[in-house]
Design an enzyme around this catalytic site. Structure first.
Site, PDB file in Angstrom:
ATOM      1  N   LYS A  93       0.457  -0.916   0.190  1.00  0.00           N
ATOM      2  CA  LYS A  93       0.042   0.094   0.301  1.00  0.00           C
ATOM      3  C   LYS A  93       0.768   0.969   0.078  1.00  0.00           C
ATOM      4  CE  LYS A  93      -3.632   0.283   2.476  1.00  0.00           C
ATOM      5  NZ  LYS A  93      -4.930   0.754   3.312  1.00  0.00           N
TER       6      LYS A  93
ATOM      7  N   LEU B 101     -17.424  10.151   7.906  1.00  0.00           N
ATOM      8  CA  LEU B 101     -17.320  10.245   6.499  1.00  0.00           C
ATOM      9  C   LEU B 101     -18.484   9.050   5.369  1.00  0.00           C
ATOM     10  CD1 LEU B 101     -14.935   8.522   4.925  1.00  0.00           C
ATOM     11  CD2 LEU B 101     -13.931   9.939   6.215  1.00  0.00           C
TER      12      LEU B 101
ATOM     13  N   GLU C 125     -18.452   6.733   2.532  1.00  0.00           N
ATOM     14  CA  GLU C 125     -17.659   6.490   1.080  1.00  0.00           C
ATOM     15  C   GLU C 125     -18.165   7.106   0.037  1.00  0.00           C
ATOM     16  OE1 GLU C 125     -16.391   2.103   0.847  1.00  0.00           O
ATOM     17  OE2 GLU C 125     -16.303   2.273   3.275  1.00  0.00           O
TER      18      GLU C 125
ATOM     19  N   LEU D  17     -34.005   8.378   4.152  1.00  0.00           N
ATOM     20  CA  LEU D  17     -35.797   7.062   3.944  1.00  0.00           C
ATOM     21  C   LEU D  17     -35.748   7.064   1.970  1.00  0.00           C
ATOM     22  CD1 LEU D  17     -37.461  10.247   5.990  1.00  0.00           C
ATOM     23  CD2 LEU D  17     -37.108   7.633   6.505  1.00  0.00           C
TER      24      LEU D  17
ATOM     25  N   CYS E 120     -19.174   0.252   8.052  1.00  0.00           N
ATOM     26  CA  CYS E 120     -19.918   1.420   9.282  1.00  0.00           C
ATOM     27  C   CYS E 120     -21.057   0.622   9.532  1.00  0.00           C
ATOM     28  CB  CYS E 120     -20.017   2.135   8.465  1.00  0.00           C
ATOM     29  SG  CYS E 120     -17.887   3.405   8.577  1.00  0.00           S
TER      30      CYS E 120
ATOM     31  N   LYS F   8     -21.347  -3.206  10.359  1.00  0.00           N
ATOM     32  CA  LYS F   8     -20.525  -3.845  12.073  1.00  0.00           C
ATOM     33  C   LYS F   8     -21.015  -3.065  13.339  1.00  0.00           C
ATOM     34  CE  LYS F   8     -16.285  -1.851  11.108  1.00  0.00           C
ATOM     35  NZ  LYS F   8     -16.335  -0.079  12.747  1.00  0.00           N
TER      36      LYS F   8
ATOM     37  N   LYS G 104     -22.740   1.000  -2.624  1.00  0.00           N
ATOM     38  CA  LYS G 104     -23.574   2.293  -2.672  1.00  0.00           C
ATOM     39  C   LYS G 104     -22.257   2.237  -4.001  1.00  0.00           C
ATOM     40  CE  LYS G 104     -23.041   6.143  -0.850  1.00  0.00           C
ATOM     41  NZ  LYS G 104     -22.595   6.863   0.380  1.00  0.00           N
TER      42      LYS G 104
END
Length: 445
Positions: free
Chosen positions: A35, A151, A153, A248, A258, A261, A318
């Protein structure tokens, strides 16, 4: 200010880059050589719009660099930000292994006063454990603080540079002063609280948002049965300031790194203090089942999936991200394959990640949305990428073997469908089929 950011995942990398962009000197640290080497070559290990350009700008300006040397980064910094992963254990608890390892290494490296900030999402009480681990390794003065991130993603840079609020949890006046100075260019809305409350704010926030998603999905399921339109229902609800319009949007449920988890972790946190969080358990159950509505609707149309070819649009959880963690597409595709269907899948950026997760002789990864739908018996739209919404439905109808479209994200409108013969199912909206029509909804008196 001089910062070391430990961990170069979504939170660490985006936070470090944005702090550098504000004029701070930032060293981003990671143990994974590959990385750091990628980042050194100007390559970005995650997909996030605008991130590469921001990295290039700040590296060139000398405010941002990458390293595997944690001790050197700590020595050269005033504030050390912990942004390592806290993945779920099999029982749903947060795995604190990486946090504890990083804390021990930080403690061994400290050469003078530091503020140690936990930005990773951690259970209540974790910062106290971090402080104890560091204290075992050093006699130097330090303070700890919890500054949770909020935040999203796909819009992580915008969310970091334009936050709704900053939460700073600390008992130290000096740490509070430094961290307020660090974050004040971002917003005036800075909430200072105790550490345990700051830790809880992150879990409570994500749990509430997950609850809104599962609630509107339950409303959508009822709307389908009574002939109401969930998009209009959500619009009407959203005008109420007590409810708000965000989160909604009915669909096939939440995913990502997130919400799944953090909801499970909060259920475990409650369990450890002998409290059963019944509401949140139901939120998780509803979300898990919601994605299978796609399968149920397919089977209602096709009867048997054995031997059918199903096109899938969207693999990421998403749009604007390549993250497939807990993406609904994972279980949907696995179920289709188990029931004997062949699958042709396409995603603008997440295909590579997904192909490393699932390999199957009946699963083909396609290079375009058109290739995926060509001669398929049905199309399931699982992620609302912009390019899917822009396609001509007449063109799409001509590519499919059968004009069957399961729209899991309510992308298409009645007006768009009116010129086609699609057998179309969305989420919580009135029947818009122009091929085979359903029975009328049940009327309740």
């Amino acid at each position: 200010m001089k910062l070391a950011v430990i961990g170069t995942g979504y939170v660490g990398l985006v936070s470090g880059v944005c702090f550098a962009h504000l004029g701070n000197e930032v060293i981003c640290v990671d143990k994974v050589n590959e990385k750091i080497e990628m980042l050194g070559r100007g390559e970005v290990p995650i997909y996030e719009p605008g991130l590469k350009e921001l990295i290039d700008t700040n590296v060139e300006a000398g405010r941002l660099r990458f390293s595997t040397d944690l001790a050197d980064a700590v020595n050269k910094s005033d504030i050390v930000i912990l942004a390592v992963g806290t993945p779920s254990l099999p029982n749903g608890e947060a795995n604190l292994t990486y946090i504890k390892q990083a804390a021990a290494e930080i403690g061994a490296a400290i050469n003078d006063y530091k503020v140690i900030v936990t930005k990773s999402t951690v259970p209540v009480g974790t910062n106290e454990k971090v402080a104890a681990i560091i204290a075992e390794q050093t006699n130097q003065r330090f303070d700890v603080a919890s500054v949770p991130e909020f935040l999203r993603e796909g819009s992580a840079i915008r969310d970091t540079l334009n936050p709704d609020r900053i939460v700073i949890g600390t008992t130290s006046e000096k740490a509070q002063e430094w961290l307020t100075q660090l974050h004040s260019p971002l917003t005036d809305n800075i909430l200072v609280t105790d550490i345990r409350s700051a830790e809880m704010i992150k879990y409570a926030s994500n749990a509430f948002l997950a609850t809104k998603i599962s609630f509107i999905n339950e409303i959508a399921n009822i709307c389908e049965k009574v002939g109401a339109d969930v998009t209009k229902v959500a619009e009407g609800m959203g005008h109420d300031n007590r409810i708000g319009r965000s989160f909604l949007k009915a669909g096939i449920g939440y995913g990502g790194s997130c919400f799944p988890k953090d909801t499970q972790a909060l259920i475990q946190i409650a369990g450890h203090v002998d409290y059963e969080f019944k509401l949140l358990k139901s939120v998780v159950e509803v979300n898990q089942d919601q994605r299978f509505n796609v399968i149920r609707k397919l089977e209602a149309i096709l009867d048997d999936l054995q031997g059918k070819t199903i096109a899938i649009w969207g693999l990421a959880f998403k749009p604007e991200t390549d993250d497939i963690r807990d993406a609904p597409a994972v279980e949907i595709i696995q179920t289709l394959l188990q029931r004997g269907a062949s699958v042709k899948a396409y995603d603008p950026v997440a295909t590579s990640n997904f192909s490393r997760l699932i390999s199957h002789p009946q699963l083909k990864y396609c290079d375009s949305k058109e290739e995926a739908v060509a001669n398929a018996d049905a199309l399931c739209l699982l992620t609302e990428w912009k390019e899917f919404a822009e396609i001509s439905l007449l063109e799409l109808e001509g590519l499919l073997r059968k004009p069957i479209l399961i729209d899991g994200r309510n992308v298409f409108s009645e007006e768009e469908l009116s010129q086609t013969s699609f057998i179309y199912y969305s989420v919580g909206r009135p029947n818009m089929n122009h091929g085979v029509r359903d029975e009328s909804p049940v009327l309740l008196f």
